[in-house]
Design a protein around this motif. Sequence first.
Motif, PDB file in Angstrom:
ATOM      1  N   THR A  63       0.812  -1.220   0.000  1.00  0.00           N
ATOM      2  CA  THR A  63       0.000   0.000   0.000  1.00  0.00           C
ATOM      3  C   THR A  63       0.848   1.273   0.000  1.00  0.00           C
ATOM      4  N   ARG A  64       2.184   1.120  -0.079  1.00  0.00           N
ATOM      5  CA  ARG A  64       3.057   2.290  -0.239  1.00  0.00           C
ATOM      6  C   ARG A  64       3.090   2.735  -1.701  1.00  0.00           C
ATOM      7  N   THR A  65       2.556   1.890  -2.591  1.00  0.00           N
ATOM      8  CA  THR A  65       2.563   2.213  -4.019  1.00  0.00           C
ATOM      9  C   THR A  65       1.135   2.417  -4.514  1.00  0.00           C
ATOM     10  N   GLU A  66       0.994   3.128  -5.624  1.00  0.00           N
ATOM     11  CA  GLU A  66      -0.333   3.338  -6.214  1.00  0.00           C
ATOM     12  C   GLU A  66      -0.941   2.008  -6.655  1.00  0.00           C
ATOM     13  N   LEU A  72      -5.612  -3.467  -3.922  1.00  0.00           N
ATOM     14  CA  LEU A  72      -6.400  -3.713  -2.716  1.00  0.00           C
ATOM     15  C   LEU A  72      -7.824  -3.199  -2.879  1.00  0.00           C
ATOM     16  N   ALA A  73      -7.980  -2.012  -3.463  1.00  0.00           N
ATOM     17  CA  ALA A  73      -9.318  -1.442  -3.673  1.00  0.00           C
ATOM     18  C   ALA A  73     -10.146  -2.300  -4.622  1.00  0.00           C
ATOM     19  N   VAL A  74      -9.558  -2.730  -5.735  1.00  0.00           N
ATOM     20  CA  VAL A  74     -10.277  -3.563  -6.710  1.00  0.00           C
ATOM     21  C   VAL A  74     -10.728  -4.866  -6.048  1.00  0.00           C
ATOM     22  N   ASN A  75      -9.853  -5.497  -5.291  1.00  0.00           N
ATOM     23  CA  ASN A  75     -10.212  -6.750  -4.636  1.00  0.00           C
ATOM     24  C   ASN A  75     -11.246  -6.552  -3.529  1.00  0.00           C
ATOM     25  N   ALA A  76     -11.159  -5.444  -2.820  1.00  0.00           N
ATOM     26  CA  ALA A  76     -12.170  -5.145  -1.791  1.00  0.00           C
ATOM     27  C   ALA A  76     -13.535  -4.919  -2.426  1.00  0.00           C
ATOM     28  N   ILE A  77     -13.557  -4.164  -3.522  1.00  0.00           N
ATOM     29  CA  ILE A  77     -14.825  -3.921  -4.237  1.00  0.00           C
ATOM     30  C   ILE A  77     -15.394  -5.240  -4.753  1.00  0.00           C
ATOM     31  N   GLU A 144       7.057  -7.225  -0.505  1.00  0.00           N
ATOM     32  CA  GLU A 144       8.142  -7.128  -1.488  1.00  0.00           C
ATOM     33  C   GLU A 144       7.779  -7.938  -2.720  1.00  0.00           C
ATOM     34  N   SER A 145       8.279  -7.504  -3.876  1.00  0.00           N
ATOM     35  CA  SER A 145       7.886  -8.150  -5.118  1.00  0.00           C
ATOM     36  C   SER A 145       8.978  -8.001  -6.166  1.00  0.00           C
TER      37      SER A 145
END
Length: 169
Positions: A63-66, A72-77, A144-145
């Motif tokens: 969540t430090r990145t756009e 996260l928002a797409v999956n929550a929706i 991390e990724s």
Amino acid sequence: VLNFTHIQEYSYSTYSLLISLSLDFIDGPLARKFNRCSQFVDLNDHVCDHLTMMSAVYFTADTRTEFGCLNLAVNAIHCVGALIYMARFGHYFKHSKTGRNIVMNMIESNNYWNICSVLWGCNYMAVPLIKLSYASSHGLSPVESSGFVDICDFLGMCVCASYTVAVWY
């Protein structure tokens, strides 16, 4: 000691998620084989699936990145939309007889064994497992990724977003 504790927790999380996904893979066939299917069991299965998917993305999205915030928002929706859909219609998307469209048919084809579903699975299953595995093995943060993992995650997020929109339109 703190670092070891976190590494141990990531390892437990990885195994817990892997066991959860493995059990989810066999519960449907077993329920059908032993004639233990009902509307409640089906809805319960899908609710648990979506909560597991959401938590896996939540704990591994950066969540430090756009992109992490968007993912996260797409999956929550999607999760909230799926829960509302099931509460409203009394069944999961794939059981809908009306309102079908090309996106839904493409994602659900071959009982979800297709490239779109594989990419979606990367987003909520494979990428979190990879991130948690690396976190436990190499002492990294679970957010991390690498570039390749981010590309797979992004494509899966796009499938998740299109599926969410397609179900409601």
